[in-house]
Design a protein around this motif. Structure first.
Motif, PDB file in Angstrom:
ATOM      1  N   ASP A 107      24.534 -14.423  29.260  1.00 20.78           N
ATOM      2  CA  ASP A 107      24.703 -12.980  29.147  1.00 20.78           C
ATOM      3  C   ASP A 107      24.087 -12.518  27.825  1.00 20.78           C
ATOM      4  O   ASP A 107      24.707 -12.664  26.767  1.00 20.78           O
ATOM      5  N   PRO A 108      22.882 -11.973  27.857  1.00 15.62           N
ATOM      6  CA  PRO A 108      22.211 -11.623  26.598  1.00 15.62           C
ATOM      7  C   PRO A 108      22.907 -10.525  25.824  1.00 15.62           C
ATOM      8  O   PRO A 108      22.864 -10.509  24.595  1.00 15.62           O
ATOM      9  N   VAL A 109      23.562  -9.593  26.515  1.00 10.38           N
ATOM     10  CA  VAL A 109      24.224  -8.490  25.813  1.00 10.38           C
ATOM     11  C   VAL A 109      25.398  -9.013  24.993  1.00 10.38           C
ATOM     12  O   VAL A 109      25.584  -8.655  23.816  1.00 10.38           O
ATOM     13  N   SER A 110      26.200  -9.903  25.585  1.00 12.00           N
ATOM     14  CA  SER A 110      27.344 -10.468  24.866  1.00 12.00           C
ATOM     15  C   SER A 110      26.914 -11.409  23.749  1.00 12.00           C
ATOM     16  O   SER A 110      27.687 -11.659  22.818  1.00 12.00           O
ATOM     17  N   ALA A 111      25.708 -11.944  23.834  1.00 15.30           N
ATOM     18  CA  ALA A 111      25.231 -12.877  22.818  1.00 15.30           C
ATOM     19  C   ALA A 111      24.754 -12.179  21.551  1.00 15.30           C
ATOM     20  O   ALA A 111      24.489 -12.842  20.549  1.00 15.30           O
ATOM     21  N   LEU A 112      24.641 -10.853  21.587  1.00 13.25           N
ATOM     22  CA  LEU A 112      24.140 -10.099  20.438  1.00 13.25           C
ATOM     23  C   LEU A 112      25.257  -9.263  19.827  1.00 13.25           C
ATOM     24  O   LEU A 112      26.024  -8.622  20.549  1.00 13.25           O
ATOM     25  N   ASN A 113      25.320  -9.254  18.517  1.00 15.37           N
ATOM     26  CA  ASN A 113      26.313  -8.459  17.808  1.00 15.37           C
ATOM     27  C   ASN A 113      26.018  -6.967  18.048  1.00 15.37           C
ATOM     28  O   ASN A 113      24.956  -6.469  17.650  1.00 15.37           O
ATOM     29  N   PRO A 114      26.937  -6.234  18.695  1.00 11.07           N
ATOM     30  CA  PRO A 114      26.645  -4.835  19.055  1.00 11.07           C
ATOM     31  C   PRO A 114      26.506  -3.913  17.859  1.00 11.07           C
ATOM     32  O   PRO A 114      25.988  -2.793  17.997  1.00 11.07           O
ATOM     33  N   ARG A 115      26.939  -4.339  16.679  1.00 11.60           N
ATOM     34  CA  ARG A 115      26.897  -3.470  15.508  1.00 11.60           C
ATOM     35  C   ARG A 115      25.610  -3.628  14.702  1.00 11.60           C
ATOM     36  O   ARG A 115      25.380  -2.877  13.756  1.00 11.60           O
ATOM     37  N   ARG A 116      24.782  -4.603  15.070  1.00  9.83           N
ATOM     38  CA  ARG A 116      23.589  -4.874  14.287  1.00  9.83           C
ATOM     39  C   ARG A 116      22.341  -4.384  15.002  1.00  9.83           C
ATOM     40  O   ARG A 116      22.276  -4.344  16.226  1.00  9.83           O
ATOM     41  N   LYS A 117      21.339  -4.032  14.231  1.00 14.35           N
ATOM     42  CA  LYS A 117      20.070  -3.595  14.780  1.00 14.35           C
ATOM     43  C   LYS A 117      19.223  -4.806  15.177  1.00 14.35           C
ATOM     44  O   LYS A 117      19.425  -5.918  14.678  1.00 14.35           O
ATOM     45  N   VAL A 118      18.260  -4.548  16.050  1.00 12.12           N
ATOM     46  CA  VAL A 118      17.415  -5.624  16.557  1.00 12.12           C
ATOM     47  C   VAL A 118      16.728  -6.377  15.415  1.00 12.12           C
ATOM     48  O   VAL A 118      16.664  -7.609  15.422  1.00 12.12           O
ATOM     49  N   LYS A 119      16.218  -5.672  14.424  1.00 11.81           N
ATOM     50  CA  LYS A 119      15.505  -6.329  13.332  1.00 11.81           C
ATOM     51  C   LYS A 119      16.414  -7.310  12.589  1.00 11.81           C
ATOM     52  O   LYS A 119      15.956  -8.380  12.151  1.00 11.81           O
ATOM     53  N   ASP A 120      17.707  -6.956  12.458  1.00 11.26           N
ATOM     54  CA  ASP A 120      18.648  -7.845  11.776  1.00 11.26           C
ATOM     55  C   ASP A 120      19.063  -9.011  12.672  1.00 11.26           C
ATOM     56  O   ASP A 120      19.298 -10.126  12.187  1.00 11.26           O
ATOM     57  N   LEU A 121      19.163  -8.754  13.978  1.00 10.73           N
ATOM     58  CA  LEU A 121      19.521  -9.820  14.915  1.00 10.73           C
ATOM     59  C   LEU A 121      18.433 -10.892  14.964  1.00 10.73           C
ATOM     60  O   LEU A 121      18.727 -12.084  14.961  1.00 10.73           O
ATOM     61  N   VAL A 122      17.180 -10.457  14.998  1.00 14.99           N
ATOM     62  CA  VAL A 122      16.077 -11.413  15.064  1.00 14.99           C
ATOM     63  C   VAL A 122      15.983 -12.230  13.776  1.00 14.99           C
ATOM     64  O   VAL A 122      15.697 -13.426  13.799  1.00 14.99           O
ATOM     65  N   TRP A 123      16.263 -11.597  12.647  1.00 13.51           N
ATOM     66  CA  TRP A 123      16.144 -12.267  11.345  1.00 13.51           C
ATOM     67  C   TRP A 123      17.383 -13.083  10.989  1.00 13.51           C
ATOM     68  O   TRP A 123      17.398 -13.777   9.974  1.00 13.51           O
ATOM     69  N   GLU A 124      18.388 -13.034  11.818  1.00 16.90           N
ATOM     70  CA  GLU A 124      19.679 -13.622  11.461  1.00 16.90           C
ATOM     71  C   GLU A 124      19.581 -15.087  11.071  1.00 16.90           C
ATOM     72  O   GLU A 124      20.162 -15.530  10.068  1.00 16.90           O
ATOM     73  N   GLY A 125      18.854 -15.896  11.869  1.00 16.88           N
ATOM     74  CA  GLY A 125      18.765 -17.318  11.565  1.00 16.88           C
ATOM     75  C   GLY A 125      18.121 -17.592  10.225  1.00 16.88           C
ATOM     76  O   GLY A 125      18.628 -18.389   9.417  1.00 16.88           O
ATOM     77  N   LEU A 126      17.006 -16.920   9.948  1.00 18.46           N
ATOM     78  CA  LEU A 126      16.321 -17.135   8.672  1.00 18.46           C
ATOM     79  C   LEU A 126      17.090 -16.531   7.505  1.00 18.46           C
ATOM     80  O   LEU A 126      16.955 -16.985   6.371  1.00 18.46           O
ATOM     81  N   SER A 127      17.908 -15.518   7.765  1.00 15.89           N
ATOM     82  CA  SER A 127      18.734 -14.977   6.686  1.00 15.89           C
ATOM     83  C   SER A 127      19.802 -15.986   6.266  1.00 15.89           C
ATOM     84  O   SER A 127      20.247 -16.003   5.114  1.00 15.89           O
TER      85      SER A 127
END
Length: 343
Positions: A107-127
């Motif tokens: 479920d891709p929607v549940s796998a993403l933090n709903p409060r964060r923007k796409v740019k922050d979600l994509v960068w999450e691992g490297l952050s």
């Protein structure tokens, strides 16, 4: 003991990118009972190979996928990432090793933090791990990752998950996973919640990406046609056990386990091709109309025997082990024999 060498003859002799041996996963169910989710499963995935895990709901395929990345670890058995043994690693070492593996959830929607923007979600691992690059390159890396999965950065980078479609959310999940340059992707039913047209786009994206980057992938699904088309090899599971492992390109006419043939027979005729019921192919089995067994109390011996037309007393007394039918093809059944080459 379950034999785990599922690597076809003639492949690279280097250690597999990912391997597992005798995985056992059980869950408490109260009153002293246990759910026998995975029972002695083994597998190998070569570098650059896609192994599909196929089976009906409740067969334990998703549990196998999660145990490979130690979420949670198996109750027993061994998982290796290259030459590194993951099972038994200290928490800090395991956390570092997990950066080499990424999972894409159902479920891709549940796998993403709903409060964060796409740019922050994509960068999450490297952050978390640190990119080792100039912070000014961050936006370029994010935009490149989004373009690689078919998204327009100018359109989506400032949005949140609820503002995207399911297919777009799954592309964000893939971009986030790939930004860490993993060696292995574990895809747990990544297209089952998407429309058919979007499924095709995501499958093409995964196939193109893994081939371009040389990634190994474990692709888990219950849809026969999806697994067959995206995988190099297919591992068929039933009630926590491996029934058959074979190359996907010969699956339709070379499958011999009664359960695999039953799955192939469930395909619409237009998708089936030269499979069960076709000329020169084994017929689809017609077994007893027995109630589906429960993983709380699986049948003795072969777990498919209560639905199998070939079942005998031996099937109830003896658990079949995987045997070689031909190079790259293994079957766990007492009643099928290897094809012999005649000079």
């Amino acid at each position: 003991m379950t034999t785990t060498d599922t690597n076809p003859a003639g492949r690279d002799t280097r250690p597999p990118a990912l391997s597992a041996e005798n995985l056992v996963v059980e869950f408490p169910a109260g009153r002293g009972r246990k759910v026998h989710a995975v029972s002695g499963v083994g597998l190998e995935v070569a570098a650059g190979e896609t192994l599909g895990i196929l089976g009906e709901s409740g067969c334990g395929k998703s549990t196998v996928g999660r145990s490979l990345i130690q979420l949670p670890p198996p109750d027993s058995g061994t998982v290796r990432l290259g030459e590194l043994t993951l099972t038994g690693l200290a928490p800090g070492e395991l956390r570092r090793a997990r950066a080499r593996m990424q999972i894409i959830m159902q479920d891709p929607v549940s796998a993403l933090n709903p409060r964060r923007k796409v740019k922050d979600l994509v960068w999450e691992g490297l952050s978390i791990w640190g990119s080792g690059e100039d912070p000014r390159d961050k936006d370029d890396r994010i935009d490149t990752a989004l373009r690689d999965v078919g998204l327009d950065p100018a359109t989506v980078r400032e949005r949140r998950p609820h503002e995207l479609s399911g297919g777009q959310c799954q592309r964000v999940c893939i971009a986030r996973a790939l930004l860490l340059d993993p060696e292995v992707l574990v895809c747990d039913e990544p297209v089952s919640s998407l429309d058919v047209s979007v499924q095709a786009q995501i499958l093409n994206l995964l196939e193109t990406t893994t081939r371009r980057r040389g990634l190994s992938m474990v692709f888990i699904a219950h849809d026969v046609s999806v697994v067959k088309n995206i995988s190099d090899r297919v591992m068929v599971m039933y009630l926590g056990k491996v029934c058959e492992v074979l190359p996907s390109d010969g699956m339709q006419h070379e499958a011999v386990h009664p359960y695999t043939r039953l799955l192939l027979a469930s395909l619409p005729e237009a998708q089936r091709g030269p499979g069960p019921g076709s000329a020169g192919a084994p017929a689809a089995p017609s077994g007893p109309a027995a109630e589906l067994p429960s993983p709380l109390d699986p049948p003795s011996g072969c777990r498919f025997r209560t639905r199998c037309p070939l079942a005998t007393d031996r099937c109830a007394d003896e658990d079949p082990s995987l045997r070689d039918m031909r190079p790259g093809h293994r079957v766990a059944c007492h009643h099928v024999e290897p094809k012999r080459n005649h000079a």
